[in-house]
Every structure is written in structure tokens, then in C-alpha cells.
Design a protein around this motif. Sequence first.
Motif, mmCIF file in Angstrom:
data_model
loop_
_atom_site.group_PDB
_atom_site.id
_atom_site.type_symbol
_atom_site.label_atom_id
_atom_site.label_comp_id
_atom_site.label_asym_id
_atom_site.label_seq_id
_atom_site.Cartn_x
_atom_site.Cartn_y
_atom_site.Cartn_z
ATOM 1 N N THR A 1 -21.730 6.233 26.936
ATOM 2 C CA THR A 1 -22.400 6.986 25.873
ATOM 3 C C THR A 1 -21.347 7.521 24.910
ATOM 4 O O THR A 1 -20.236 7.858 25.333
ATOM 5 C CB THR A 1 -23.214 8.165 26.439
ATOM 6 O OG1 THR A 1 -22.341 9.015 27.193
ATOM 7 C CG2 THR A 1 -24.325 7.675 27.339
ATOM 8 N N ASP B 1 -16.575 4.869 27.466
ATOM 9 C CA ASP B 1 -17.708 5.494 28.145
ATOM 10 C C ASP B 1 -18.946 4.663 27.856
ATOM 11 O O ASP B 1 -18.924 3.769 26.994
ATOM 12 C CB ASP B 1 -17.901 6.938 27.665
ATOM 13 C CG ASP B 1 -18.478 7.845 28.746
ATOM 14 O OD1 ASP B 1 -19.417 7.415 29.441
ATOM 15 O OD2 ASP B 1 -18.008 8.989 28.882
ATOM 16 N N GLU C 1 -17.646 1.580 23.638
ATOM 17 C CA GLU C 1 -18.700 1.543 24.651
ATOM 18 C C GLU C 1 -18.348 0.513 25.711
ATOM 19 O O GLU C 1 -18.249 -0.686 25.430
ATOM 20 C CB GLU C 1 -20.051 1.190 24.011
ATOM 21 C CG GLU C 1 -21.196 1.177 25.020
ATOM 22 C CD GLU C 1 -22.535 0.863 24.387
ATOM 23 O OE1 GLU C 1 -23.531 0.760 25.144
ATOM 24 O OE2 GLU C 1 -22.595 0.726 23.151
ATOM 25 N N ALA D 1 -16.550 11.028 27.291
ATOM 26 C CA ALA D 1 -17.586 11.472 26.361
ATOM 27 C C ALA D 1 -18.004 12.906 26.609
ATOM 28 O O ALA D 1 -18.597 13.545 25.736
ATOM 29 C CB ALA D 1 -18.806 10.561 26.447
#
Length: 247
Positions: free
Chosen positions: A42, A40, A52, A18
Motif C-alpha cells: 500500500t 510495500d 508497490e 508505508a
Amino acid sequence: MKVSFDATGEVVVITGGAQGIGAALAQAVNGCGGTAVVFDVTPPADGVEYVEVDVADRSAVAAAVDAVVQRHGRINGLVAGAAVQPRSSVLDMDPAEWTRTLQVNLDGVVWTCQAVVPHLVAQQSGSVVVFTSGMAPTGYPGASAYAASKAALVAFAKSLAAEVADHRVRVNVVAPGVIDTAQFRGANAGADREHWRDTIGIGDPDDVVGPLLFLLSDAAAMTGSVLTRERAFAKLTSFIELPGVNE
């Protein structure tokens, strides 16, 4: 000599993509015609395909990898870059901080490899890249958990490389040096930042993209190797034609 890469039709999973080096690599993979999928906690800011997932969660990683294969039909490469870098002395370290660092930096790589590498073995091709650190062989004050996790990753990657070499799957390690990322800035303020700037220098995320693309490519006919960035490693991307990197 100019070098260019063609990733048309290839899918690369990038953990911790990210921001920082992973984000720069994701843009480069997409710019070369491939598909970068970022794992990730975020979302990236640039619209790259994103899942996510906390890499410390083995079942979540397995589900995320299965979803990528179902959606794209394949995975060609894995760059395992998710990491945390807390700073505290050994004597003052919170046990939870130690555990979390190893869970993300070490276990997260193991779980991701367990999920991705069987697909590479099945197709008899593919590349895995993991990250170590210059702190791994030397240690660094206040960074024992981070340094320990990065040292362990070298042994892990070399072991995995030996296990899957007969299946034409390559596993290599990059020690990118000191790179100006949000994580670096958070862990190295004040005197530490000046120390790195005045010694080996501080590079940019794009400085590492070329070597990573090389290791992901068929041109990298090595496995179990550690590619280390010293001063001369910086700005290697100036010799590599990457959309959006050299412009």
C-alpha cells in the motif's frame, strides 16, 4: 551529547515502510538529506518514493530493486521491515496463515537481501537491518507463526553477516520492543495491550528511528549484532537531532 546524521546522496530501501516504524524512518532518512524508497503493498501517506511490491514475490522484489538502482545509481542501505502478525492458536491455525506469515516475514527478507546485497558487495559498503521480536526467544500464546519467523531471522542475519563481512557490508538485527503501530494494535487488543503497557511499556515509532539511523551509518562498526529495546531504549531519539522527529 547530541548526535546528528547526514545521509546526503544515499539511498535506503525500506520494506514495509508505508506505516509504523518504516514510515518514521523514511521521513528521517529524507530529512537527513538521503532518499528513502518504500517497498510495500500500500502507498505511504506522506509522498515518500514508493514501489508497490509484495516482498513474498521473489521476482517482483528483484525487479523493484533493479528499478531503484537504474533510477538512483546505487543503494546504500536496506531496512527489511515488512511483516504480518496474525493471531491464532497452534491447534486452530489455518495452514495458509502459517505459510503466508513465513513468506512475508522470512522469505521476504531473504528475497530482498538476495536482490540488494550484491549491489552493496559490488561497492564494498552498505548496511542491512532486519527486525526480530522479543517473542522470538520466548514465544507468545497465539503468535507462534510470527515468533517462529522472527527467531529464524536472527540466524539468517547472523549467517549473512558472516558471509559478507569481508566486503565491508554490515548486517544487524533490531528487536524494537512493543511499538504503537497499526499492526501492533491489530494483533494486541484488550488484555494483551494492557499487558504490554503495564510491563515493558509501549513505545512510539520514532523511538526506533535513532538506532536504525545509527546502524545504517558508518558509525556502526559492528555486524551480526542484535540491538534490543527494553525500557531504557525508549525515547533514544530525544538525544538525536532529526528533522521533524524532535520538533
